[in-house]
Design an enzyme around this catalytic site. Sequence first.
Site, PDB file in Angstrom:
ATOM      1  N   ASN A   1      18.058  45.976  39.908  1.00 12.48           N
ATOM      2  CA  ASN A   1      19.296  45.056  40.166  1.00 12.48           C
ATOM      3  C   ASN A   1      19.102  44.229  41.258  1.00 12.48           C
ATOM      4  OD1 ASN A   1      21.843  44.259  40.543  1.00 12.48           O
ATOM      5  ND2 ASN A   1      22.842  46.449  40.998  1.00 12.48           N
ATOM      6  N   TRP A   2      18.953  42.730  41.167  1.00 11.23           N
ATOM      7  CA  TRP A   2      18.827  42.022  42.515  1.00 11.23           C
ATOM      8  C   TRP A   2      19.961  41.748  43.034  1.00 11.23           C
ATOM      9  CZ3 TRP A   2      15.553  37.449  39.979  1.00 11.23           C
ATOM     10  CH2 TRP A   2      14.310  37.722  39.491  1.00 11.23           C
ATOM     11  N   LYS A   3      21.137  42.273  42.427  1.00 11.96           N
ATOM     12  CA  LYS A   3      22.481  42.101  43.415  1.00 11.96           C
ATOM     13  C   LYS A   3      22.704  40.488  43.528  1.00 11.96           C
ATOM     14  CE  LYS A   3      22.544  46.777  44.781  1.00 11.96           C
ATOM     15  NZ  LYS A   3      22.556  47.877  45.800  1.00 11.96           N
TER      16      LYS A   3
ATOM     17  N   HIS B   1      29.453  48.780  38.569  1.00 14.56           N
ATOM     18  CA  HIS B   1      28.565  49.135  39.798  1.00 14.56           C
ATOM     19  C   HIS B   1      29.502  49.496  40.886  1.00 14.56           C
ATOM     20  CE1 HIS B   1      25.778  48.784  43.479  1.00 14.56           C
ATOM     21  NE2 HIS B   1      24.647  49.115  42.333  1.00 14.56           N
TER      22      HIS B   1
ATOM     23  N   GLU C   1      29.662  48.648  43.932  1.00 11.46           N
ATOM     24  CA  GLU C   1      30.053  47.343  44.669  1.00 11.46           C
ATOM     25  C   GLU C   1      31.023  46.545  44.245  1.00 11.46           C
ATOM     26  OE1 GLU C   1      26.042  45.817  45.106  1.00 11.46           O
ATOM     27  OE2 GLU C   1      25.485  47.715  46.286  1.00 11.46           O
TER      28      GLU C   1
ATOM     29  N   GLU D   1      24.449  56.767  40.515  1.00 13.42           N
ATOM     30  CA  GLU D   1      24.147  56.209  41.568  1.00 13.42           C
ATOM     31  C   GLU D   1      25.258  56.712  42.837  1.00 13.42           C
ATOM     32  OE1 GLU D   1      21.963  52.195  41.266  1.00 13.42           O
ATOM     33  OE2 GLU D   1      24.372  51.783  41.350  1.00 13.42           O
TER      34      GLU D   1
ATOM     35  N   GLY E   1      21.333  51.629  49.399  1.00 17.49           N
ATOM     36  CA  GLY E   1      20.867  50.667  50.430  1.00 17.49           C
ATOM     37  C   GLY E   1      20.831  51.405  51.726  1.00 17.49           C
TER      38      GLY E   1
ATOM     39  N   SER F   1      18.362  53.823  46.746  1.00 18.37           N
ATOM     40  CA  SER F   1      17.143  53.931  47.660  1.00 18.37           C
ATOM     41  C   SER F   1      15.795  54.675  47.073  1.00 18.37           C
ATOM     42  CB  SER F   1      17.366  54.653  48.894  1.00 18.37           C
ATOM     43  OG  SER F   1      18.395  54.152  49.680  1.00 18.37           O
TER      44      SER F   1
ATOM     45  N   GLY G   1      17.577  48.846  43.549  1.00 19.23           N
ATOM     46  CA  GLY G   1      18.142  47.600  44.368  1.00 19.23           C
ATOM     47  C   GLY G   1      17.117  46.979  45.152  1.00 19.23           C
ATOM     48  N   GLY G   2      17.223  47.436  46.529  1.00 16.19           N
ATOM     49  CA  GLY G   2      16.140  46.672  47.679  1.00 16.19           C
ATOM     50  C   GLY G   2      14.748  46.589  46.931  1.00 16.19           C
TER      51      GLY G   2
HETATM   52  P1  13P Z   1      19.304  50.322  46.546  1.00 11.86           P
HETATM   53  O1  13P Z   1      17.900  50.645  45.460  1.00 11.86           O
HETATM   54  O2  13P Z   1      18.841  49.272  47.489  1.00 11.86           O
HETATM   55  O3  13P Z   1      19.722  51.677  47.553  1.00 11.86           O
HETATM   56  O4  13P Z   1      20.316  50.037  45.503  1.00 11.86           O
HETATM   57  C1  13P Z   1      20.656  51.006  44.535  1.00 11.86           C
HETATM   58  C2  13P Z   1      21.636  50.180  43.453  1.00 11.86           C
HETATM   59  O5  13P Z   1      22.861  49.905  43.921  1.00 11.86           O
HETATM   60  C3  13P Z   1      21.000  49.640  42.474  1.00 11.86           C
HETATM   61  O6  13P Z   1      22.114  49.447  41.760  1.00 11.86           O
END
Ligand code: 13P
Length: 253
Positions: free
Chosen positions: A9-11, A94, A96, A166, A172, A212, A233-234
């Site tokens: 997930n590149w966000k 998500h 966010e 999640e 993050g 993470s 994510g990251g």
């Molecule tokens: P991180 O891997 O950066 O913690 O993000 C997780 C996430 O929200 C994937 O959708």
Amino acid sequence: MKKFLIAGNWKMNKTESEAEEFIAALKAKGLSKPEQVCVCVPFTDLRTVKKALEGTGIGIGAQNCHFEESGAFTGEVSVPMLKEIGIDYCVIGHSERREYFNETDVSVNKKLKALIQAGITPILCVGESLEIREQGTEQTFVAGQVIADFDGIGIADAAKIVIAYEPIWAIGTGKTATPDQAEEMCAFIRGVLSGIYDNETGDAFIIQYGGSMKPGNAKELLEKKDINGGLIGGASLKVDDFAAIAEAAAGIE
Ligand code: 13P
């Protein structure tokens, strides 16, 4: 054999040229099981990434959609628009989006139905905040999300939905749920789904862990019985890390 989906997930990261560069580097890695990998990218990268991934077996996803087919919804993107580009997946609900963009279980439910109708696989995110975890009510909270999000979705369609557990406190933050904590919640979610539908359907779900996940912890998370992959994510923004996580899944029978 255990099913896996490793989804990046590149966000809100990577311009079109950065996306192109990333996919070229990912292709050069020669993933051993590309069919269990996908990247969920910003709308502006979809066409370029779709083209770049041609013939690789790696899937492509968006990160949101609107539930109406068309109309006066300035700034939104509909499911038919995504369908025409040929996307495979779409992240829905998500944390966010729930926190910053007023996504609710009601809109999540409508989006799931619109995606299923179009034949696009939703990746539905659920998970509790730190406050809820500290109160010890995470199971009640997450069960509530699952029940509301699946409202009116029939047994024939249910397991088409990928679920990403999640915990918000692990996103993050560098703070990962322990493999046992992640397994406990993924197994719990499977139990809720078996209760709504039946055991066979519950067993058929792909349930991911997200928060993470990185090369150093992926294997022990992915080896857990009820964890069928990750929403990353990251670490999905770095080719080496993302490929290492994909290979960790590929090495598990
Ligand atoms: P991180 O891997 O950066 O913690 O993000 C997780 C996430 O929200 C994937 O959708």
